[in-house]
Design an enzyme around this catalytic site. Structure first.
Site, PDB file in Angstrom:
ATOM      1  N   CYS A  41       0.843  -1.196   0.000  1.00 53.46           N
ATOM      2  CA  CYS A  41       0.000   0.000   0.000  1.00 53.46           C
ATOM      3  C   CYS A  41       0.879   1.246   0.000  1.00 53.46           C
ATOM      4  CB  CYS A  41      -0.949   0.012   1.193  1.00 53.46           C
ATOM      5  SG  CYS A  41      -0.119   0.124   2.789  1.00 53.46           S
ATOM      6  N   CYS A  46       1.948   2.474   3.414  1.00 51.87           N
ATOM      7  CA  CYS A  46       3.038   1.657   3.967  1.00 51.87           C
ATOM      8  C   CYS A  46       4.365   2.051   3.315  1.00 51.87           C
ATOM      9  CB  CYS A  46       2.777   0.181   3.723  1.00 51.87           C
ATOM     10  SG  CYS A  46       1.240  -0.422   4.450  1.00 51.87           S
ATOM     11  N   ASP A  81       1.857  15.370 -37.581  1.00 52.21           N
ATOM     12  CA  ASP A  81       2.830  15.745 -38.594  1.00 52.21           C
ATOM     13  C   ASP A  81       2.602  14.825 -39.791  1.00 52.21           C
ATOM     14  OD1 ASP A  81       5.287  16.777 -39.773  1.00 52.21           O
ATOM     15  OD2 ASP A  81       6.128  14.825 -39.269  1.00 52.21           O
TER      16      ASP A  81
END
Length: 697
Positions: free
Chosen positions: A13, A16, A392
């Protein structure tokens, strides 16, 4: 300042990861540290041993290593590493049996449940108490307070269940985020660990890290190429899908480039190493994907800021729920303390905090597997919001290689062979980009006439060239420098309307004929534009230096709805700025070199053909590793799906919390419901994000 990077296992996580980073920074010999949650890595500035780092990550049993360790799911290994969870669950079952036999207040029952809580929640309680001491509030702090409170009021069973379900939730979260990170693992698995190298007349099997630039590497059929190099001997079909996303193998022969991580399908090859293994295109892709997964998208930054206030707010709400009803209305203190503890659990921000990063990590990894390099979550999110996309022309919509398509002679006394040999003799001295196409066509169709010597050569700036051959003065260039009949002028205009650039050759008396030159369209350009329209991206713009008629013809053929012609390279940047004013968020697609100013100005710069092109990899926000234009609509669709999933996850995470909190009003909220709501929300938002792994072209 020394700098070392380590791989970390078990980082499930983002909060953490932040705690781990803070703990590492507290090591006296460390000046600074930076955790990359997406790639599960930490960069340490200063000195720290692996033991020091693992001690800093002991709250989560993080494993640290210098080398990347390939991982695979093993049930027995998982059970062994989670022995505390298994033991806690067994004690809970024994406790329930004891409860039915001896009663809730019996010392044996109490001891068994306390053992279940202590063993299953040791790391949780350790981290939570440490956070409380440091006034650091995260999900573990909330859970620790809830478990301690449950023990104080004698809710042994629910305290043990909260510990076990939270541990299961963390494990599922870790498993899910590892699945999201699997794209990096799959990229790392592409390169072989060893390779056969010619040294001192002998074939030696060596670690790929020890292959030096210039060494000859032997690649047998079915083997993966270990380093970037050039084919010196042999020919074969190479599967480059892992790098460029191309589904069809590419034929390679002497002098052609090959990339590390690609598969030699059928032939024997010897290649000369051009880069070391850690400098290969694959290595750069892995590094850039890791960095991209660590870069927070605007949505994630917003959630992180929200979570910083959300967690303390939940604690205040829980305190209010626990104290206001007993103090203000004389209700049961124990009952409302229990409700307050349940609010702490249901308010845990796990699902909310992980809702965005797991989606970003999965999407960027999924794109990399399909030959698209997205440089960060912010670009992924911006790409999902683009309103217009500019292209382009040369090398993007067209193949970037002008060729002679048609020709017509005005004078029957001049043969096609003589006509082209005269034109080539003049163009040999020209610097014009189209000159080479006439020279190549002449050489292939008729052969060059070396007897044609050009004298009195002169360049007509922006118009053409002229010179004398065998006493006759010739001019080749644009139609504007010739006097044409009405019939000739009509033919020239018809050719220009079809998108051809017209070059006329004439002598001092009259035009002898004209040559139609065009840069062929990419065969999939039209399909790409159609796919963008299907994705509701209809504002497409062609930017080109060609004249209006050519730009109009190409736009019409491909399906681009707007064109802007006669642009110098510097003008494209200005046009992008104007498009941003009129359309909003704009992406620009180019070759990553000549279009650098326009790519940098666009909200998202997308470079074509990034494989092996350092400039494109370094300067573009998004790099299409191959020349496959279908990667563009795929990327747009992926980014938009990612945005939808992030919004779904945030709404679901917050609504789940809100609904569960409403259960407080009638007093229905229990610790069981709270932890199941939190675990269920976390699991569902993660599984929802993992759907991005299945997003294919």
């Amino acid at each position: 300042m020394t700098q070392e990077t380590y791989y970390v296992q078990g980082m499930s996580c983002s909060s953490c990861a932040k705690t781990f980073e803070d703990n590492v920074k507290e090591i006296k010999s460390v000046d600074d540290a930076d955790v990359n949650f997406g790639a599960s890595k930490i960069t340490v500035y200063g000195e720290a041993s692996i033991e020091d780092l693992e001690k800093a990550g002991s709250f989560e049993q993080l494993a640290v290593s210098k080398e990347y360790n390939k991982q695979s799911f093993d049930l027995m290994k998982t059970l062994k590493s989670n022995w505390h969870l298994v033991t806690s669950f067994i004690l809970l079952l024994v406790g329930l049996v004891t409860l039915s036999q001896l009663g809730e207040e019996h010392i044996v029952t109490t001891t068994i449940f306390l053992g279940s809580i202590a063993i299953g929640g040791y790391s949780l309680l350790q981290a939570g108490v440490r956070n409380l001491i440091k006034w650091r509030f995260d999900m573990k702090t909330l859970m620790t307070i809830a478990v301690i409170g449950a023990v104080i009021i004698g809710e042994w069973v629910e305290g043990a269940v909260v510990v076990i379900l939270f541990a299961i939730s963390e494990w599922l979260e870790e498993f899910s985020i590892d699945r999201a990170r699997s794209s990096i693992q799959s990229l790392m698995d592409l390169a072989p660990d060893t390779a056969t190298v010619k040294r001192n007349g002998q074939n030696e099997v060596v670690n790929v890290k020890n292959i030096e630039i210039g060494e000859t590497v032997i690649i047998k059929p079915g083997e993966k190429i270990p380093v970037d190099g050039v084919v010196s001997i042999g020919e074969s079909s190479i599967n480059q899908a892992a790098i460029t996303g191309e589904s069809v193998p590419v034929y390679k022969a002497g002098g052609e480039n090959v990339f590390a991580g690609t598969l030699n399908e059928e032939g024997y090859l010897e290649i000369t190493a051009q880069k070391r293994a850690d400098q290969s295109t694959l290595a750069k892709i892995i590094h850039l994907v890791e960095e991209a997964q660590n870069e927070k998208a605007p949505a994630q930054q917003l959630i992180d800021r929200f979570a910083a206030y959300y967690t303390p707010l939940i604690m205040v709400i829980a305190l209010g729920v626990a104290t206001i009803p007993p103090l203000a209305f004389g209700l049961s203190f124990e009952t409302w303390l229990y409700q307050g503890l349940a609010v702490l659990v249901v308010g845990c921000p796990c699902a909310l905090v992980i809702s965005t990063p797991v989606a970003i990590v999965t999407a960027i990894g999924s794109a990399a597997r399909n030959g698209v390099l997205i440089k960060g979550g912010s670009f992924l999110e911006t790409l999902g919001r683009i309103k217009a996309i500019a292209f382009d022309k040369t090398g993007t919509i067209t193949q970037g290689n002008p060729v002679v398509q048609q020709y017509e002679l005005f004078d029957d006394h001049v043969s096609p062979k003589e006509f082209f040999q005269l034109a080539s003799a003049l163009e040999t001295k020209s610097q014009h980009p189209l000159a080479q196409s006439i020279i190549d066509y002449t050489d292939n169709q008729f052969g060059m006439n070396e007897a044609f010597t050009v004298e009195s050569f002169q360049s007509l700036t922006g118009k053409g060239v002229q010179g004398t051959i065998d006493g006759t003065h010739y001019t080749i260039g644009s139609p504007e420098i010739f006097e044409l009949t009405e019939k000739q002028q009509t033919k020239i205009e018809e050719a220009q309307e079809q998108g051809f650039t017209v070059i006329i050759l004439g002598d001092q008396e009259r035009p002898l004929g004209f040559i139609n030159i065009a840069d062929p369209l990419r065969s999939i350009a039209k399909d790409m534009i159609e796919q963008l329209k299907e994705a509701q991206l209809t504002d497409t713009i062609l930017l080109t230096g060609d004249h209006d008629r050519t730009a109009q013809s190409i736009s019409h053929q491909v399906g681009i709805h707007q064109y802007i012609a006669k642009l110098l390279p510097k003008d494209k940047r200005t046009q992008i700025q104007q498009l941003q004013e009129s359309h909003g968020t704009v992406a620009m697609v180019g070759d990553g070199v000549n279009d650098a100013p326009a790519l940098a100005t666009a909200d998202v710069g997308i470079a074509m053909g990034g494989a092996g092109t350092d400039t494109a990899l370094e300067t573009a926000d998004v790099a299409l590793m191959g020349d496959d234009l279908t990667n563009l609509p795929y990327t747009v669709k992926l980014s938009r799906k990612t945005l939808r999933i992030i919004k779904q996850n945030i709404i679901f995470a917050l609504s789940t919390k809100a609904i569960a909190l409403l259960f407080v009003i009638p007093g229905w909220l229990t610790l069981w419901i709270a932890i199941l709501a939190d675990m269920g929300a976390t699991l569902l938002v993660t599984l929802n994000a993992l759907r991005l792994m299945k997003q294919n072209k």
